[in-house]
Design a protein around this motif. Structure first.
Motif, PDB file in Angstrom:
ATOM      1  N   PHE A   1       0.754  -1.153  -0.035  1.00 16.97           N
ATOM      2  CA  PHE A   1       0.011  -0.006   0.020  1.00 16.97           C
ATOM      3  C   PHE A   1       0.907   1.259   0.034  1.00 16.97           C
ATOM      4  O   PHE A   1       1.982   1.217   0.417  1.00 16.97           O
ATOM      5  CB  PHE A   1      -0.970  -0.025   1.317  1.00 16.97           C
ATOM      6  CG  PHE A   1      -1.845  -1.278   1.241  1.00 16.97           C
ATOM      7  CD1 PHE A   1      -2.981  -1.096   0.661  1.00 16.97           C
ATOM      8  CD2 PHE A   1      -1.592  -2.375   2.152  1.00 16.97           C
ATOM      9  CE1 PHE A   1      -3.795  -2.101   0.813  1.00 16.97           C
ATOM     10  CE2 PHE A   1      -2.295  -3.307   2.305  1.00 16.97           C
ATOM     11  CZ  PHE A   1      -3.274  -3.365   1.634  1.00 16.97           C
ATOM     12  N   ARG A   2       0.501   2.281  -0.650  1.00 18.11           N
ATOM     13  CA  ARG A   2       1.036   3.495  -0.765  1.00 18.11           C
ATOM     14  C   ARG A   2       0.504   4.657   0.112  1.00 18.11           C
ATOM     15  O   ARG A   2      -0.840   4.480   0.193  1.00 18.11           O
ATOM     16  CB  ARG A   2       1.087   4.127  -2.187  1.00 18.11           C
ATOM     17  CG  ARG A   2       1.592   5.491  -2.272  1.00 18.11           C
ATOM     18  CD  ARG A   2       2.949   5.505  -2.294  1.00 18.11           C
ATOM     19  NE  ARG A   2       3.578   6.838  -2.311  1.00 18.11           N
ATOM     20  CZ  ARG A   2       3.487   7.583  -3.352  1.00 18.11           C
ATOM     21  NH1 ARG A   2       3.098   7.262  -4.582  1.00 18.11           N
ATOM     22  NH2 ARG A   2       3.804   8.959  -3.356  1.00 18.11           N
ATOM     23  N   ALA A   3       1.089   5.360   0.934  1.00 11.60           N
ATOM     24  CA  ALA A   3       0.411   6.351   1.636  1.00 11.60           C
ATOM     25  C   ALA A   3       1.370   7.525   1.874  1.00 11.60           C
ATOM     26  O   ALA A   3       2.433   7.483   1.691  1.00 11.60           O
ATOM     27  CB  ALA A   3       0.281   5.811   3.249  1.00 11.60           C
ATOM     28  N   THR A   4       0.706   8.890   2.066  1.00 11.17           N
ATOM     29  CA  THR A   4       1.121   9.925   2.233  1.00 11.17           C
ATOM     30  C   THR A   4       1.094  10.543   3.455  1.00 11.17           C
ATOM     31  O   THR A   4       1.379  11.666   4.041  1.00 11.17           O
ATOM     32  CB  THR A   4       0.595  11.070   1.482  1.00 11.17           C
ATOM     33  OG1 THR A   4      -1.142  11.254   1.524  1.00 11.17           O
ATOM     34  CG2 THR A   4       0.943  10.938  -0.105  1.00 11.17           C
ATOM     35  N   ALA A   5       0.739   9.508   4.505  1.00  6.27           N
ATOM     36  CA  ALA A   5       0.311   9.970   5.985  1.00  6.27           C
ATOM     37  C   ALA A   5       1.523  10.155   6.659  1.00  6.27           C
ATOM     38  O   ALA A   5       2.382   9.506   6.536  1.00  6.27           O
ATOM     39  CB  ALA A   5      -0.582   8.924   6.651  1.00  6.27           C
ATOM     40  N   THR A   6       1.567  10.788   7.906  1.00  5.26           N
ATOM     41  CA  THR A   6       2.893  11.014   8.546  1.00  5.26           C
ATOM     42  C   THR A   6       2.820   9.528   9.735  1.00  5.26           C
ATOM     43  O   THR A   6       1.924   9.122   9.676  1.00  5.26           O
ATOM     44  CB  THR A   6       2.657  12.312   9.276  1.00  5.26           C
ATOM     45  OG1 THR A   6       1.618  12.445  10.267  1.00  5.26           O
ATOM     46  CG2 THR A   6       2.465  13.614   8.463  1.00  5.26           C
ATOM     47  N   CYS A   7       3.848   9.674  10.161  1.00  4.51           N
ATOM     48  CA  CYS A   7       4.151   8.657  11.223  1.00  4.51           C
ATOM     49  C   CYS A   7       2.953   8.935  12.397  1.00  4.51           C
ATOM     50  O   CYS A   7       2.605   7.695  12.961  1.00  4.51           O
ATOM     51  CB  CYS A   7       5.357   8.934  11.819  1.00  4.51           C
ATOM     52  SG  CYS A   7       5.956   7.574  13.294  1.00  4.51           S
TER      53      CYS A   7
ATOM     54  N   VAL B   1       6.238  27.937  -3.484  1.00  4.46           N
ATOM     55  CA  VAL B   1       7.076  27.486  -2.322  1.00  4.46           C
ATOM     56  C   VAL B   1       6.676  28.152  -0.872  1.00  4.46           C
ATOM     57  O   VAL B   1       7.021  27.425  -0.037  1.00  4.46           O
ATOM     58  CB  VAL B   1       8.602  27.798  -2.746  1.00  4.46           C
ATOM     59  CG1 VAL B   1       9.730  27.533  -1.417  1.00  4.46           C
ATOM     60  CG2 VAL B   1       9.015  27.074  -3.979  1.00  4.46           C
ATOM     61  N   TRP B   2       6.323  29.443  -1.020  1.00  2.00           N
ATOM     62  CA  TRP B   2       5.738  29.843   0.128  1.00  2.00           C
ATOM     63  C   TRP B   2       4.627  29.204   0.717  1.00  2.00           C
ATOM     64  O   TRP B   2       4.537  29.134   1.937  1.00  2.00           O
ATOM     65  CB  TRP B   2       5.593  31.537  -0.078  1.00  2.00           C
ATOM     66  CG  TRP B   2       5.057  32.139   1.019  1.00  2.00           C
ATOM     67  CD1 TRP B   2       5.604  32.641   2.137  1.00  2.00           C
ATOM     68  CD2 TRP B   2       3.937  32.643   1.356  1.00  2.00           C
ATOM     69  NE1 TRP B   2       4.756  33.471   3.049  1.00  2.00           N
ATOM     70  CE2 TRP B   2       3.525  33.376   2.563  1.00  2.00           C
ATOM     71  CE3 TRP B   2       2.516  32.547   0.863  1.00  2.00           C
ATOM     72  CZ2 TRP B   2       2.376  33.772   3.139  1.00  2.00           C
ATOM     73  CZ3 TRP B   2       1.226  32.900   1.198  1.00  2.00           C
ATOM     74  CH2 TRP B   2       1.381  33.575   2.339  1.00  2.00           C
ATOM     75  N   CYS B   3       3.634  28.970   0.009  1.00  2.45           N
ATOM     76  CA  CYS B   3       2.561  28.275   0.299  1.00  2.45           C
ATOM     77  C   CYS B   3       2.935  26.912   0.815  1.00  2.45           C
ATOM     78  O   CYS B   3       2.402  26.278   1.839  1.00  2.45           O
ATOM     79  CB  CYS B   3       1.388  28.273  -0.763  1.00  2.45           C
ATOM     80  SG  CYS B   3       0.687  29.655  -1.053  1.00  2.45           S
ATOM     81  N   ALA B   4       3.826  26.134   0.034  1.00  2.00           N
ATOM     82  CA  ALA B   4       4.157  24.814   0.294  1.00  2.00           C
ATOM     83  C   ALA B   4       4.881  24.740   1.592  1.00  2.00           C
ATOM     84  O   ALA B   4       4.875  23.901   2.398  1.00  2.00           O
ATOM     85  CB  ALA B   4       5.155  24.213  -0.714  1.00  2.00           C
ATOM     86  N   ARG B   5       5.471  25.724   1.900  1.00  3.87           N
ATOM     87  CA  ARG B   5       6.354  25.827   3.316  1.00  3.87           C
ATOM     88  C   ARG B   5       5.430  25.797   4.365  1.00  3.87           C
ATOM     89  O   ARG B   5       5.520  25.337   5.434  1.00  3.87           O
ATOM     90  CB  ARG B   5       7.307  27.153   3.087  1.00  3.87           C
ATOM     91  CG  ARG B   5       8.083  27.302   4.649  1.00  3.87           C
ATOM     92  CD  ARG B   5       8.871  28.527   4.310  1.00  3.87           C
ATOM     93  NE  ARG B   5       8.291  29.704   4.113  1.00  3.87           N
ATOM     94  CZ  ARG B   5       7.593  30.430   5.092  1.00  3.87           C
ATOM     95  NH1 ARG B   5       7.743  30.103   6.528  1.00  3.87           N
ATOM     96  NH2 ARG B   5       7.165  31.564   4.621  1.00  3.87           N
ATOM     97  N   LEU B   6       4.340  26.508   4.247  1.00 11.06           N
ATOM     98  CA  LEU B   6       3.429  26.614   5.311  1.00 11.06           C
ATOM     99  C   LEU B   6       2.468  25.354   5.421  1.00 11.06           C
ATOM    100  O   LEU B   6       2.313  25.019   6.589  1.00 11.06           O
ATOM    101  CB  LEU B   6       2.331  27.736   5.057  1.00 11.06           C
ATOM    102  CG  LEU B   6       3.020  29.167   5.003  1.00 11.06           C
ATOM    103  CD1 LEU B   6       1.842  30.236   4.593  1.00 11.06           C
ATOM    104  CD2 LEU B   6       3.596  29.636   6.375  1.00 11.06           C
TER     105      LEU B   6
ATOM    106  N   ARG C   1       5.059  19.841   8.615  1.00 13.06           N
ATOM    107  CA  ARG C   1       4.566  18.287   8.896  1.00 13.06           C
ATOM    108  C   ARG C   1       5.201  17.348   8.316  1.00 13.06           C
ATOM    109  O   ARG C   1       5.233  16.503   9.031  1.00 13.06           O
ATOM    110  CB  ARG C   1       3.036  18.453   8.090  1.00 13.06           C
ATOM    111  CG  ARG C   1       2.404  17.057   8.032  1.00 13.06           C
ATOM    112  CD  ARG C   1       1.285  17.299   6.796  1.00 13.06           C
ATOM    113  NE  ARG C   1       0.139  16.318   7.110  1.00 13.06           N
ATOM    114  CZ  ARG C   1       0.195  15.448   6.182  1.00 13.06           C
ATOM    115  NH1 ARG C   1       1.104  15.204   5.212  1.00 13.06           N
ATOM    116  NH2 ARG C   1      -0.366  14.174   6.202  1.00 13.06           N
ATOM    117  N   SER C   2       5.983  17.672   7.305  1.00 10.57           N
ATOM    118  CA  SER C   2       7.045  16.585   6.853  1.00 10.57           C
ATOM    119  C   SER C   2       8.275  16.611   7.702  1.00 10.57           C
ATOM    120  O   SER C   2       8.707  15.485   8.201  1.00 10.57           O
ATOM    121  CB  SER C   2       7.643  16.921   5.616  1.00 10.57           C
ATOM    122  OG  SER C   2       6.278  16.869   4.507  1.00 10.57           O
TER     123      SER C   2
END
Length: 323
Positions: free
Chosen positions: A145-151, A211-216, A221-222
């Motif tokens: 399974f693939r997931a983009t969820a955090t730990c 990038v400014w929005c992605a940073r927020l 989270r990552s």
């Protein structure tokens, strides 16, 4: 500037000069505000389409909890626990999923049309495809399974056992392959991928604004997920990989190489050298990015479903390479 101020002062007087400077400042501020709104208007549109086109946090958590509560099935002798490949988007999750799939298929030639056909997206499959991920048929064991969820998401939902808890030995135990990529590279890759995924013309979006929005929305989270998985890098149920390890084809089959470590983790080791060599050749980035393989790994199936959910036609081709 001093000369202009002196001229204005001698010709208009200090009171008029103060009013003029205030007017200039107000006009300058208004022009800057309008310029900012003009530049980010498409980011607002992109954000709205992301919210409408993709499962939200509640739907993702519901999907993870559904997976954690899936009916326990006793696997055949020699079977392995379910394996989840977790990463942020554009961080190597597609690549690691393909390596894991080819390992369980013993290096057989890929026959799937889209990767989602053989490795369902754990936290979005139910919302996008209408079927819980664990009910999606898979070609063989172990299930992937693939997931983009955090730990934290995986632990809170019960998919992954908590740090320090006793090792799970139930048939529902899951293992996680976590891949981390430099977040600057992730943001740059998303800049080329996201607008096409949600059918927004990228020429209207400035890189620095994106990038400014992605940073927020992404970076903190990552980084928290990176910290939590790094603390568990010696956990027998977690395999920690960096994106650069996937790129190192020459070292992939060494004892500390990505493919060798994934073989030991996913299928329990014991894979013949010729099969490992086939897997290495099949999972090179240059091979996955070829024109005849592009649709398999580009996320095209998700893009088509997203465009249908948004009610817009599919016009812009996905870019950014296989991630």
């Amino acid at each position: 500037e001093r000369l202009l101020a002196a001229v204005l002062l001698t010709t208009t007087g200090p009171g008029a000069l103060s009013q003029l400077l205030s007017l200039v400042a107000a006009v300058y501020f208004l022009a800057g505000l309008l310029n900012f709104l003009w530049r980010v208007r498409w980011l607002f549109i992109l954000g709205i389409r992301v919210a409408r086109g993709m499962p939200g946090p509640r739907a993702r958590r519901r999907a993870l909890c559904t997976f954690a509560a899936r009916p326990a099935t006793v696997p055949p002798q020699g079977a392995f626990p379910d394996v989840i490949v977790a990463s942020s988007m554009r961080s190597g999750g597609t690549w690691a999923s393909h390596i894991a799939h080819q390992l369980r298929m013993r290096g057989a030639n890929p026959e799937f049309f889209w990767q989602e056909d053989v490795v369902p997206w754990l936290d979005a499959h139910q919302e996008l495809f209408g079927v819980p991920a664990h009910q999606h048929p898979q070609p063989c064991l172990p299930r992937l399974f693939r997931a983009t969820a955090t730990c934290g998401d995986l632990v809170d939902s019960g998919v992954l056992r908590a740090e320090g808890a006793a090792e799970l030995r139930s048939p529902n135990a899951s293992k996680v392959v976590y891949v981390f990529r430099d977040l600057c590279d992730v943001c740059y890759s998303l800049f080329f991928y996201f607008p096409a995924l949600f059918q927004v013309d990228s020429i209207f979006i400035q890189l620095e604004d994106f990038v400014w929005c992605a940073r927020l929305l992404l970076v903190e989270r990552s980084l928290w997920s990176l910290v939590h998985f790094w603390r568990r890098r010696f956990d027998p149920g977690v395999l920690f990989l960096f994106y650069e390890e996937l790129m190192d084809d020459d070292d992939a089959l060494s004892d500390h190489g990505a493919i060798r470590r994934m073989a030991d983790f996913v299928v329990g080791g014991g894979v013949p050298e010729e099969e490992l060599e086939r897997v290495r050749e099949q999972t090179r980035h240059s091979v996955m990015s070829r024109d005849d393989n592009w649709d398999r790994f580009s996320g095209m199936s998700v893009a088509v479903l997203v465009s249908e959910r948004l009610g817009v036609g599919y016009r812009y081709e996905l870019g950014g390479g296989a991630g």
